[in-house]
Every structure is written in C-alpha cells, then in structure tokens.
Design an enzyme around this catalytic site. Sequence first.
Site, mmCIF file in Angstrom:
data_model
loop_
_atom_site.group_PDB
_atom_site.id
_atom_site.type_symbol
_atom_site.label_atom_id
_atom_site.label_comp_id
_atom_site.label_asym_id
_atom_site.label_seq_id
_atom_site.Cartn_x
_atom_site.Cartn_y
_atom_site.Cartn_z
ATOM 1 C CG MET A 206 -15.201 5.585 2.732
ATOM 2 S SD MET A 206 -15.128 6.684 1.312
ATOM 3 C CE MET A 206 -15.692 5.607 0.023
ATOM 4 N N GLY B 120 -8.709 -3.879 2.951
ATOM 5 C CA GLY B 120 -9.052 -4.994 2.066
ATOM 6 C C GLY B 120 -8.147 -5.028 0.836
ATOM 7 C CD GLU B 121 -4.645 -9.343 -0.012
ATOM 8 O OE1 GLU B 121 -5.214 -10.242 -0.667
ATOM 9 O OE2 GLU B 121 -3.573 -9.517 0.596
ATOM 10 C CG HIS C 181 -16.817 -2.858 5.187
ATOM 11 N ND1 HIS C 181 -17.926 -2.781 4.393
ATOM 12 C CD2 HIS C 181 -15.948 -1.930 4.713
ATOM 13 C CE1 HIS C 181 -17.750 -1.843 3.480
ATOM 14 N NE2 HIS C 181 -16.558 -1.315 3.645
ATOM 15 C CG LEU D 31 -19.949 -1.149 8.042
ATOM 16 C CD1 LEU D 31 -19.731 -1.422 9.523
ATOM 17 C CD2 LEU D 31 -18.642 -0.723 7.384
ATOM 18 C CG HIS D 32 -19.696 -5.161 2.075
ATOM 19 N ND1 HIS D 32 -18.466 -5.773 2.204
ATOM 20 C CD2 HIS D 32 -19.471 -4.049 1.328
ATOM 21 C CE1 HIS D 32 -17.562 -5.088 1.544
ATOM 22 N NE2 HIS D 32 -18.141 -4.019 1.011
ATOM 23 C CD GLN D 33 -20.802 -11.039 6.683
ATOM 24 O OE1 GLN D 33 -19.778 -11.390 7.260
ATOM 25 N NE2 GLN D 33 -21.890 -10.703 7.347
#
Length: 282
Positions: A30, A149-150, A37, A33-35
Amino acid sequence: MQIISDIPLLREQRREWQAGAKVIAFVPTMGNLHQGHLNLVREAKKHADIIVVSIFVNPMQFGPDEDLDAYPRTLQDDAKLLEDLGVSVLFVPKVSDIYARGLEQQTFVEVPGISYMICGASRPGHFRGVATIVCKLLNMVQPNLAFFGEKDFQQLQVIKAMVADLSMNLQVIGVTTTRESDGLAMSSRNQYLNPQQRATAPFLYAQLIDIADAIEQGRRDFSVLVAKCKAELVEQGFSPDYIEIRNAYSLLPPGHEDTSLVILAAAFMGKTRLIDNIQIQL
Ligand code: PAF
C-alpha cells in the site's frame, strides 16, 4: 523501471515476459515504503528475473472509522526507492479501475473461518478486503511467486488459504519481519507515534519474547501468561486489543500435541494500532 497504472498495459507487458520464459515475482504493497517492504523486494530478487511491485491503498480493507484518508501516500519517494532496487514495473492502479462498478457491487473473495478470528474479529470485513484485492492483483500480474511480510501473520495465512482453495498457480512466500534496532516491527503506521509513544512501542515485542521464552521453558498456562502480558501492557500505556497463543497454521487455539505455535498481538498506543507476532517451534 516502468510505472504502469493501466491494467491492459500491464497485461501486455506480462505477455512479453511470458514469451521470454521469465520468472515473475510480485510484491503487493500500500506504499509509504520502509525497509520492511524493501526487504520483501530484496528477497523476491533472489528468486525471480522480473519484479513487479504494486502500490494501491485498498479502500475495501479499511473499516469506516479507520485511517483510509490519512494513510500516508508517498508515491514519488516510493518509486525512487524501488527503481534503485532494480524493480521492473511499479503498478499503481486507480481505485476507479480496480472497483469499476463501485465497492457496493464488487464481487468479493472471503476465506471463511480464519478471516473471522483474532484481527478479523476486531476488524470485521478487513480480510475480505485483503483477499479480494490480492486475488484481483494476482489475476492481473499472474506472478510465479508472491511475497508478503510475516508481520501481518494472519493476512499471510489468509492469502495462503485463498491461493490453495482457489487453485491459483503461484507460490506464496512469507518474509521475516524487519525490525528497528530496538525491536519494534517496521510499519507505515509507526510514524503516527509521538516520541514518547515511539519510545514505549518496542515493549510490545519484548512482551511477546517473554511469553515465547516461558512457553519454551515448559509453561502451558497460556491464559495466565496472556493475562500478565495484558496487565503489563496496560501499565506501560497500551490498550491491548488481543494477545493470542495459537496453532501457527490453523490459527486455532492449540492442543497439547501442537508444536508450531504463534503468539499474536495487537495493542493501541494512543490512536495507533500496533500488531506483532512471534513464532515458536517446540
Ligand atoms: O499488507 C499490505 O500492505 C496490504 O494488506 C496488501 C497485502 C498490499 C493488500 O492491500
């Protein structure tokens, strides 16, 4: 990197890759973005020739009182980060193309059971929205592999169940949660925290580690562990939504014989809802 918002254009590009027998990996997001992603993209790159990332803030998965309008939209910065990572296509469909007949008329995908418990009980309709958009995006991109992502552990299980139930021809891969140096799981919503809340937020993960340690040392009084954890979270200023110890596959309450467990948590810090989880293999 191509930025495509037109669905037929994406399909045309998809046909070219298919003709070249390329392995296609897909990372739906969505945006903002961060690390976390970017690590999904890095993982995807290990397995595929072509990486497609989508950015779509999906109205169908937000409840009426949730942060759809306030959800951070940072397309230019996101595009730069993805280009630097060697992404082939950034797909940014429009709401009017995705939900062309309007949300009320939209055919939906719902994975029963698993969608209604835990986060699904707190956010009715949320996993219907997630399953529907992920199914639609998978139909458009038709990847060989898709990465999630988990951190959103229940979402990952819902998507795996949908892909299996609908006999979709791809592999779903879960990627370990990326954390800040103090343990806080990375999330776009962390930026809503004020400095004091941000300083306290890692306590949630610390509590999950304490429960996991206790279970690994043989404790089976789950309700006592959960009650203690909730009390300590409240003391630190959280409003716990749920703390659950579940079977890591079915997400049902575990039986004595279960050896793969997951501890799932959601707690509000002010207005910000933080989620996290930790898996245990006994
Ligand atoms: O995890 C997310 O960012 C979203 O739920 C997803 C999978 C992109 C669907 O909108």
